[in-house]
Design a protein around this motif. Structure first.
Motif, PDB file in Angstrom:
ATOM      1  N   GLU A  41     -20.979  25.872  -6.633  1.00  0.00           N
ATOM      2  CA  GLU A  41     -21.619  27.166  -6.367  1.00  0.00           C
ATOM      3  C   GLU A  41     -20.581  28.269  -6.191  1.00  0.00           C
ATOM      4  O   GLU A  41     -20.752  29.397  -6.672  1.00  0.00           O
ATOM      5  N   LEU A  42     -19.484  27.939  -5.501  1.00  0.00           N
ATOM      6  CA  LEU A  42     -18.464  28.955  -5.241  1.00  0.00           C
ATOM      7  C   LEU A  42     -17.669  29.316  -6.487  1.00  0.00           C
ATOM      8  O   LEU A  42     -17.278  30.474  -6.686  1.00  0.00           O
ATOM      9  N   LEU A  43     -17.436  28.335  -7.334  1.00  0.00           N
ATOM     10  CA  LEU A  43     -16.511  28.535  -8.455  1.00  0.00           C
ATOM     11  C   LEU A  43     -17.134  29.248  -9.654  1.00  0.00           C
ATOM     12  O   LEU A  43     -16.468  29.409 -10.681  1.00  0.00           O
TER      13      LEU A  43
ATOM     14  N   ASN B 138     -14.894  31.113   2.786  1.00  0.00           N
ATOM     15  CA  ASN B 138     -14.755  31.084   4.243  1.00  0.00           C
ATOM     16  C   ASN B 138     -16.115  31.079   4.927  1.00  0.00           C
ATOM     17  O   ASN B 138     -16.315  30.397   5.946  1.00  0.00           O
ATOM     18  N   GLU B 139     -17.048  31.823   4.351  1.00  0.00           N
ATOM     19  CA  GLU B 139     -18.393  31.866   4.925  1.00  0.00           C
ATOM     20  C   GLU B 139     -19.078  30.495   4.804  1.00  0.00           C
ATOM     21  O   GLU B 139     -19.696  30.006   5.762  1.00  0.00           O
ATOM     22  N   ARG B 140     -18.963  29.885   3.617  1.00  0.00           N
ATOM     23  CA  ARG B 140     -19.590  28.576   3.421  1.00  0.00           C
ATOM     24  C   ARG B 140     -18.925  27.500   4.279  1.00  0.00           C
ATOM     25  O   ARG B 140     -19.586  26.577   4.773  1.00  0.00           O
TER      26      ARG B 140
ATOM     27  N   ALA C 218     -17.610  27.960   7.231  1.00  0.00           N
ATOM     28  CA  ALA C 218     -18.125  28.138   8.586  1.00  0.00           C
ATOM     29  C   ALA C 218     -19.543  27.596   8.708  1.00  0.00           C
ATOM     30  O   ALA C 218     -19.912  26.994   9.730  1.00  0.00           O
ATOM     31  N   GLU C 219     -20.339  27.798   7.685  1.00  0.00           N
ATOM     32  CA  GLU C 219     -21.719  27.301   7.712  1.00  0.00           C
ATOM     33  C   GLU C 219     -21.749  25.768   7.733  1.00  0.00           C
ATOM     34  O   GLU C 219     -22.540  25.157   8.455  1.00  0.00           O
ATOM     35  N   ALA C 220     -20.904  25.143   6.909  1.00  0.00           N
ATOM     36  CA  ALA C 220     -20.913  23.683   6.807  1.00  0.00           C
ATOM     37  C   ALA C 220     -20.366  23.041   8.076  1.00  0.00           C
ATOM     38  O   ALA C 220     -20.927  22.062   8.580  1.00  0.00           O
ATOM     39  N   GLY C 221     -19.268  23.569   8.585  1.00  0.00           N
ATOM     40  CA  GLY C 221     -18.664  23.019   9.782  1.00  0.00           C
ATOM     41  C   GLY C 221     -18.166  21.595   9.584  1.00  0.00           C
ATOM     42  O   GLY C 221     -18.329  20.987   8.523  1.00  0.00           O
TER      43      GLY C 221
ATOM     44  N   VAL D 256     -14.062  22.442   2.565  1.00  0.00           N
ATOM     45  CA  VAL D 256     -14.469  23.646   1.830  1.00  0.00           C
ATOM     46  C   VAL D 256     -13.441  24.750   2.033  1.00  0.00           C
ATOM     47  O   VAL D 256     -13.071  25.472   1.095  1.00  0.00           O
ATOM     48  N   ALA D 257     -12.938  24.893   3.254  1.00  0.00           N
ATOM     49  CA  ALA D 257     -11.971  25.947   3.556  1.00  0.00           C
ATOM     50  C   ALA D 257     -10.684  25.781   2.759  1.00  0.00           C
ATOM     51  O   ALA D 257      -9.933  26.751   2.569  1.00  0.00           O
ATOM     52  N   LYS D 258     -10.407  24.561   2.288  1.00  0.00           N
ATOM     53  CA  LYS D 258      -9.180  24.308   1.530  1.00  0.00           C
ATOM     54  C   LYS D 258      -9.366  24.474   0.024  1.00  0.00           C
ATOM     55  O   LYS D 258      -8.406  24.301  -0.735  1.00  0.00           O
ATOM     56  N   LEU D 259     -10.573  24.782  -0.411  1.00  0.00           N
ATOM     57  CA  LEU D 259     -10.804  24.954  -1.855  1.00  0.00           C
ATOM     58  C   LEU D 259      -9.945  26.087  -2.396  1.00  0.00           C
ATOM     59  O   LEU D 259      -9.843  27.157  -1.789  1.00  0.00           O
ATOM     60  N   ARG D 260      -9.330  25.855  -3.552  1.00  0.00           N
ATOM     61  CA  ARG D 260      -8.462  26.859  -4.161  1.00  0.00           C
ATOM     62  C   ARG D 260      -9.283  27.888  -4.942  1.00  0.00           C
ATOM     63  O   ARG D 260     -10.304  27.554  -5.557  1.00  0.00           O
ATOM     64  N   LYS D 261      -8.792  29.107  -4.919  1.00  0.00           N
ATOM     65  CA  LYS D 261      -9.393  30.155  -5.728  1.00  0.00           C
ATOM     66  C   LYS D 261      -9.140  29.860  -7.203  1.00  0.00           C
ATOM     67  O   LYS D 261      -8.017  29.529  -7.587  1.00  0.00           O
ATOM     68  N   PRO D 262     -10.153  29.963  -8.063  1.00  0.00           N
ATOM     69  CA  PRO D 262      -9.941  29.632  -9.475  1.00  0.00           C
ATOM     70  C   PRO D 262      -9.170  30.727 -10.192  1.00  0.00           C
ATOM     71  O   PRO D 262      -9.207  31.895  -9.803  1.00  0.00           O
ATOM     72  N   THR D 263      -8.451  30.328 -11.230  1.00  0.00           N
ATOM     73  CA  THR D 263      -7.891  31.340 -12.123  1.00  0.00           C
ATOM     74  C   THR D 263      -9.057  31.997 -12.871  1.00  0.00           C
ATOM     75  O   THR D 263     -10.164  31.450 -12.927  1.00  0.00           O
TER      76      THR D 263
END
Length: 283
Positions: free
Chosen positions: A14-16, A28-30, A32-35, A42-49
């Protein structure tokens, strides 16, 4: 696959597909929601090129299905050592890769992030990887790319590092292909090729039209510049003529003033002569 792994894959997918500029805040929002453990992952997911994001859009758009089907047909032709079929499918592959890369660029532009030429090239390499290599296709079709895939540079754990979340080992094994399914797949691939060829022909016609209009515009501009140069030359001559005429006017005005002075002096002389005459007559 554990529930946490499945949840991470779902959130990552969904994020990518979000525009890269929105990714960090949304991640960051997701998180926090997942916890918990999932939130930390989730917080460690890399931003895509940008290229990886565009390929994810293409996956979500469903445009890679025909490419993967063509890949399977290509492998079958290789297994059967069918040289003619292999050559035909190779041509279709190149045309389909170009068409899908253009589609990804359209999706990216529509989402507000046009692709640079370097990013467009990376997208095309990723699409080609999905067609040529089933393992790469399995990774790409997750829609969770964080980096583009280039088969020429694919070694070690490069593929795993290009995908967020879990990495499928391979594409699901397709059901046995019957003649009808094979014909349908071939027609789908041929349809994609025809569409790509029509798009190319249309683009070539448009280019020819633009070139023709450009030539006409240049010709009009050249004529206009020639007219401007001629008018400037005429203006320069007219200015010279006007200056010369002004000088003549100045001379004639001087001559007129001198003539007026002469007339005035002559009248005075006449008046004096008449006065003397009258005086003489009276004596």
């Amino acid at each position: 696959m554990s529930d946490d792994d499945a949840r991470l894959d779902e959130v990552a997918a969904e994020l990518l597909i979000l525009p890269p500029a929105r990714f960090t805040a949304a991640r960051n929002e997701r998180a926090a929601e997942a916890g918990g453990a999932v939130g930390r992952r989730v917080a460690k997911l890399r931003k895509p090129t940008v290229a990886a994001w565009a390929v994810n859009l293409l996956v979500r758009d469903g445009q890679l299905g025909e490419a993967v089907e063509l890949s399977r047909a290509l492998h079958e032709a290789q297994d059967d050592r069918d040289a003619a079929e292999l050559a035909r499918l190779g041509r279709q592959r190149r045309q389909l890769v170009s068409a899908l890369a253009r589609r990804a660029a359209e999706l990216a532009s529509a989402a507000g992030t046009p692709l640079s030429s370097a990013m467009a090239d990376a997208v095309e390499k990723s699409v080609n990887a999905a067609i040529v290599d089933e393992t790469a296709a399995a990774a790409i079709l997750t829609g969770r790319l964080v980096a583009a895939v280039d088969l020429a540079a694919l070694d070690g754990d490069a593929l795993a590092s290009s995908v967020a979340g879990s990495l499928p080992a391979a594409l699901p094994t397709p059901p046995p292909r019957d003649d009808l399914a094979a014909r349908r797949a071939r027609k789908a691939a041929e349809r994609a090729v025809r569409e790509a060829e029509r798009a190319r022909a249309g683009a070539e016609r448009e280019q020819a039209s633009v070139e023709k209009k450009l030539d006409a515009a240049r010709e009009r501009a050249d004529r206009a510049h020639e007219r401007v140069d001629a008018l400037r030359a005429d203006l320069a001559r007219a200015e010279d003529d006007a200056a010369e005429a002004d000088a003549v006017v100045d001379r004639r005005e001087g001559e007129r003033a001198a003539a007026a002075d002469a007339v005035h002096a002559a009248r005075r002389a006449v008046e004096r002569a008449e006065a003397q005459r009258d005086d003489g007559g009276d004596g």
